[in-house]
Design a protein around this motif. Structure first.
Motif: not given
Length: 291
Positions: A126-138
């Motif tokens: 996704x665009x920078x800053x718009x890809x959610x983390x499902x777990x820390x660092x992933x």
């Protein structure tokens, strides 16, 4: 999109095979056909939601332009594309990769080895800053990346062939380039196996048959209208309608036309049992003088 297609055209105007993209794709496909079992090449797996319809477009492209009964000289074609011959299998091959991590990949890895896979990889998530983390660092994109690479490795471990096409991101320019890549690949492949990719007898036959059905429908309506304008109204059997249409061999199609129009409240009244078509009596509920 036109800019991307233009760039792909430029890339294909090269006499060096290894850097001519569409020719390379075509030769890879052809190489897979030379083995004992011809390979099905409708297995497109794009790992991006926005490319779901692209895989279905590719399915249509290949089936529409490469499935032929005869080659250019009129000889029986060997049909090297070996397209799916069952609807359920056709439907399976037009999804996105992450959706098909279960049943579809199970079939590809453990089922009959009569195919190869084309992965379409998109580097940018996704665009920078718009890809959610499902777990820390992933992130979601990391999971999608892992699914693609994991599926590729799982298929390779079981000797399943594949091609990976990588694009930086999904935008009109890259989609235009991908469309042009496969359109040219299909055209070149058709030349290699000596068929005409631009002649579509099956498509034309379907259109012609559809036109004939609609012409017959008009004739059926004209016959029913003439009978309904009489005093008293004349109801007709299917055989009588077919006879007056001068199409006695089309009685089954006339039955389907009557059934369709009656079910859609088109002023056609059909009395009798659908289980016994010969007993049905048909007439128009209202005479149309100007029909």
């Amino acid at each position: 999109m036109l800019s991307g297609a233009s760039l792909m055209d430029e890339a294909n105007r090269n006499t060096v095979v290894r850097i001519t993209r569409s020719l390379t794709c075509s030769l890879l496909v052809l190489g897979n056909q030379m083995e004992w079992v011809p390979r099905i090449w409708l297995n497109f797996l794009p790992y991006k939601d926005s490319l779901l319809l692209f895989s279905r477009y590719l399915q249509q492209l290949v089936m529409n332009h490469l499935e032929r009964s005869f080659d250019i000289e009129g000889n029986r074609a060997s049909n090297l594309t070996t397209l799916y011959d069952r609807l359920i299998r056709v439907l399976q091959c037009a999804n996105k990769g992450s959706t098909d991590q279960h049943t579809y990949i199970q079939q590809l890895r453990e089922g009959v080895h009569n195919f190869f896979v084309t992965f379409i990889e998109v580097l940018r998530d996704r665009s920078p800053g718009h890809d959610w983390e499902l777990e820390p660092g992933v992130t979601c994109g990391d999971y999608l990346f892992g699914m693609l690479q994991g599926t590729h490795s799982a298929l390779y471990a079981n000797s399943r062939e594949s091609i990976t096409v990588t694009v930086q991101e999904v935008n009109p320019r890259s989609v235009g380039a991908l469309i042009a890549l496969y359109e040219r690949a299909v055209g070149i492949y058709a030349c290699l196996v000596n068929i005409n990719a631009y002649h579509q007898p099956g498509v034309e036959a379907g259109k012609k048959a559809a036109g004939e059905v609609l012409t017959l429908q008009k004739r059926v309506l004209a016959v029913l209208n003439e009978a309904s304008c009489k005093k008293p109204v004349e109801s007709l059997t299917l055989e009588e309608i077919a006879y007056r249409c001068h199409e006695p061999e089309q009685i089954e199609m006339i039955y389907k036309i009557i059934s369709h129009m009656a079910a859609n409240d088109r002023a056609i009244i059909a009395e009798g049992s659908c289980g016994s078509p010969r007993s049905i009596k048909v007439y128009l509920g209202e005479c149309q003088v100007d029909l």
